[in-house]
Enzyme design. Structure first.
Site, PDB file in Angstrom:
ATOM      1  N   LYS A 169       2.889  15.792  30.291  1.00  0.00           N
ATOM      2  CA  LYS A 169       4.253  15.293  30.113  1.00  0.00           C
ATOM      3  C   LYS A 169       4.355  14.433  28.859  1.00  0.00           C
ATOM      4  O   LYS A 169       5.309  14.559  28.071  1.00  0.00           O
ATOM      5  CB  LYS A 169       4.678  14.470  31.332  1.00  0.00           C
TER       6      LYS A 169
ATOM      7  N   GLY B 296      22.090   7.612  28.672  1.00  0.00           N
ATOM      8  CA  GLY B 296      22.549   7.468  30.039  1.00  0.00           C
ATOM      9  C   GLY B 296      22.345   6.038  30.501  1.00  0.00           C
ATOM     10  O   GLY B 296      21.239   5.504  30.418  1.00  0.00           O
TER      11      GLY B 296
ATOM     12  N   CYS C 210      -5.993  -2.886   1.671  1.00  0.00           N
ATOM     13  CA  CYS C 210      -5.910  -2.873   3.134  1.00  0.00           C
ATOM     14  C   CYS C 210      -7.282  -2.874   3.803  1.00  0.00           C
ATOM     15  O   CYS C 210      -7.946  -3.903   3.875  1.00  0.00           O
ATOM     16  CB  CYS C 210      -5.048  -1.703   3.605  1.00  0.00           C
TER      17      CYS C 210
ATOM     18  N   GLU D 258       0.822  -1.212   0.000  1.00  0.00           N
ATOM     19  CA  GLU D 258       0.000   0.000   0.000  1.00  0.00           C
ATOM     20  C   GLU D 258       0.863   1.273   0.000  1.00  0.00           C
ATOM     21  O   GLU D 258       1.804   1.399   0.778  1.00  0.00           O
ATOM     22  CB  GLU D 258      -0.897  -0.017   1.245  1.00  0.00           C
TER      23      GLU D 258
ATOM     24  N   ILE E 254      17.243  -1.378  34.869  1.00  0.00           N
ATOM     25  CA  ILE E 254      16.767  -2.286  33.826  1.00  0.00           C
ATOM     26  C   ILE E 254      16.391  -1.550  32.542  1.00  0.00           C
ATOM     27  O   ILE E 254      16.650  -2.037  31.440  1.00  0.00           O
ATOM     28  CB  ILE E 254      15.575  -3.130  34.346  1.00  0.00           C
TER      29      ILE E 254
ATOM     30  N   SER F 104      -0.112  -2.608   7.384  1.00  0.00           N
ATOM     31  CA  SER F 104      -0.693  -3.018   8.664  1.00  0.00           C
ATOM     32  C   SER F 104       0.378  -3.021   9.742  1.00  0.00           C
ATOM     33  O   SER F 104       1.288  -3.840   9.711  1.00  0.00           O
ATOM     34  CB  SER F 104      -1.306  -4.425   8.538  1.00  0.00           C
TER      35      SER F 104
ATOM     36  N   LYS G 146      -8.826   3.002  -3.003  1.00  0.00           N
ATOM     37  CA  LYS G 146      -9.292   2.448  -1.733  1.00  0.00           C
ATOM     38  C   LYS G 146     -10.677   2.995  -1.422  1.00  0.00           C
ATOM     39  O   LYS G 146     -10.918   4.205  -1.507  1.00  0.00           O
ATOM     40  CB  LYS G 146      -8.294   2.822  -0.626  1.00  0.00           C
TER      41      LYS G 146
END
Length: 560
Positions: A529, A298, A156, A51, A303, A183, A120
């Site tokens: 934020k 940084g 699509c 597409e 984790i 997709s 489409k």
């Protein structure tokens, strides 16, 4: 009979899941040419591209520029002229303007010209899709006669919606359906696509080829995994996921229509492997397509920064990744040790830039303004903002893109500092909840994904995975001082964000009512934020930004 009216007994269709770049019309055209040459070498009659391939997908408001649409049209015409060589025909997606309308279209190219154009019909307008804003819906399509075979080309959403487009194509004589798609990925999406196509196969009695785009585009990741189903509902072809590929499928005409028995059945990754590879692909393409030579982040010993470093090395190679430990008086020796061990395991550059002096300088400069107040979150945020300033300075000096490392749990409740740890150009784990981050880290320590440039073995020290997470902005701080345990937090957030559940329903799952209300409040007030946060890879069904668009000014609270 002419070649166009002949009735062939076989048709070889090359399915190309390639990685176009939005706006790079010349580069995308070159990719189409290369794919056609490859298809010709493999004896294909027709090349199926995805597409809006010429423009790249999604082009968004670029299609509002007449000059852009003109350039796309010219590229299609150039490629059409090249089909005069007798090689494969081409089905290629492009945006076009006609009669004052803009369409998401495909062109069928053969014999040196554009033999058909289809638009489409069903324009998606949900989640990450906003096509009704820039495109006009096309008319119900009929099949295209390609070298004696009547092919239907639903684009699509034309196969995802309920407008009966595939049935219309079948009723008007289509023998086989070719569906070009854009997709995006989320976990389990391949099974969803299979079910969508099977529904159309059952309703029409026709086989369908589903060609899907590959590659990262801003926050979206297109994962390929193109496939085809026979009319009898058997899976004829399954192409690989997260990898560029061209597969030639051979279709034979029988008494019951067209069918394929190529047998290509690539393995589709699941769970953590799929999420990790999506993050890696989206991150790599964002950096490379935007022209960044390297990245910096940084590395705190925690984790989140560890998994982002692993993703960066896997996506770009160790020589393009620079990490910086930015210790303050509250940074533990354990964190220093873990950060260094992580960088060493991944083979990337590791520097230490202490922030004691600049933080104390800020505190000294603010002493008069802060006189008579208690030390608290403002002083803690100064540490984060000092780190962000230093990383941005290194970025400015050396041209490295700063990678920001906040997970979805933190972004949800505002557990991040504007102009501090939120600084950066891209966030590869923005749409991963904290427990998903841990799961990916454990998986990456046991496996190396295909295409990764990083090493095998334990790349994230086990101690980083085992220890309690902490921002280390004050003595003995842990995240759980101010947040519920992450398994609890993540479940509440998933209920609120992905499932849009009421607080009453969430409490009924066994959660504390006051905690649920508090998390909902934090989720809403952190919207300002998130509006200022870096883009990041979409992994879940509902990411912040494209999928979830809540107002910043919002006093609603669900109290039954």
């Amino acid at each position: 009979m002419t070649a166009q009216n002949a009735v062939p007994s076989t048709l070889r269709i090359a399915v190309a899941q390639l990685n176009p770049t939005v706006g790079d019309i010349a580069g995308n055209l070159a990719k189409a040419r290369e794919a056609r040459a490859d298809a010709a070498r493999q004896g294909a009659d027709l090349l199926l591209l995805t597409e809006l391939f010429v423009s790249g997908y999604p082009p968004e408001d670029l299609v509002l520029k007449p000059a852009f649409l003109k350039a796309c049209q010219q590229a299609v015409e150039k490629l059409a002229a090249e089909t005069a060589d007798g090689g494969p025909g081409v089905v290629i997606g492009f945006p076009r303007q006609a009669a004052g309308l803009r369409h998401n279209s495909v062109a069928v190219l053969d014999g040196g010209k554009i033999i058909a154009v289809r638009d489409k019909v069903d324009l998606p307008n949900y989640g990450e899709f906003d096509e009704k804003r820039v495109f006009d819906a096309g008319e119900m399509p009929g099949p295209v006669n390609f070298r004696g075979v009547r092919i239907g080309i639903p684009i699509c959403e034309d196969i995802w919606g309920d407008l009966g487009i595939c049935e219309t194509l079948q009723e008007s004589g289509a023998e086989i359906l070719l569906s070009p798609n854009g997709s995006p990925y989320y976990r389990g999406k391949v099974d969803v696509r299979h079910q969508v196509v099977l529904k159309q196969v059952i309703e029409t009695g026709l086989p369908m080829i589903y060609a899907n785009q590959l590659g990262g585009q801003d926050e979206l990741v297109f994962d390929g995994a193109s496939f085809a189903f026979n009319a009898d509902k058997s899976l004829a072809v399954q192409m690989s996921q997260f990898e560029e590929a061209i597969a030639v499928t051979e279709w034979r005409r029988g008494e019951d229509g067209w069918s394929s028995s190529n047998g290509l059945n690539s393995r589709i990754p699941e769970g953590e492997e799929a999420d990790y590879r999506a993050c890696m692909l989206g991150f790599r393409d964002y950096v490379n397509k935007n022209g960044f030579k390297n990245v910096i982040l940084g590395l705190s010993g925690g984790i989140d920064s560890a998994i982002c470093t692993a993703l960066a090395v896997d996506a770009l190679g160790e020589e393009r990744v620079r990490t910086v430990m930015l210790p303050y008086r509250y940074t533990s020796q354990e964190s220093l040790k873990d950060a260094e061990a992580c960088a060493k395991a991944l083979g990337c550059r590791y520097d230490i830039v202490a922030i004691e002096e600049p933080v104390e300088g800020f505190l000294s400069a603010l002493a008069d303004a802060f006189e008579g107040t208690e030390s608290g979150i403002t002083e803690e945020n100064l540490q984060s903002r000092t780190r962000g300033t230093i990383l941005m300075a290194i970025s400015n000096k050396f041209g490295s893109m700063v990678v920001t490392t906040g997970n979805k749990s933190e972004m949800s409740v505002g557990y991040a500092t504007l102009y501090g740890d939120m600084n950066g150009g891209f966030n590869p784990i923005k749409d991963l909840y904290k427990m998903q981050v841990y799961a990916l880290a454990r998986w990456r320590n046991t496996a190396v994904p295909p295409g990764a440039l990083g090493p095998s073995g334990e790349v994230i020290p086990q101690n980083i995975i085992d220890k309690a997470p902490s921002a280390e902005l004050r003595p003995n701080q842990t995240d759980q001082d101010s947040l519920p345990p992450y398994p609890v937090l993540d479940d509440i957030l998933e209920c609120l964000v992905e499932r849009e559940m009421s607080t009453e329903e969430i409490v009924a799952r066994g959660h504390d009512e006051a905690t649920v209300h508090r998390i909902e409040h934090l989720l809403y007030i952190a919207e300002y934020k998130r509006r200022q946060s870096a883009p990041g890879v979409k992994i879940t069904k509902k990411n912040f930004g494209r999928d979830r668009r809540y107002p910043i000014t919002n006093r609603f609270r669900d109290r039954g």
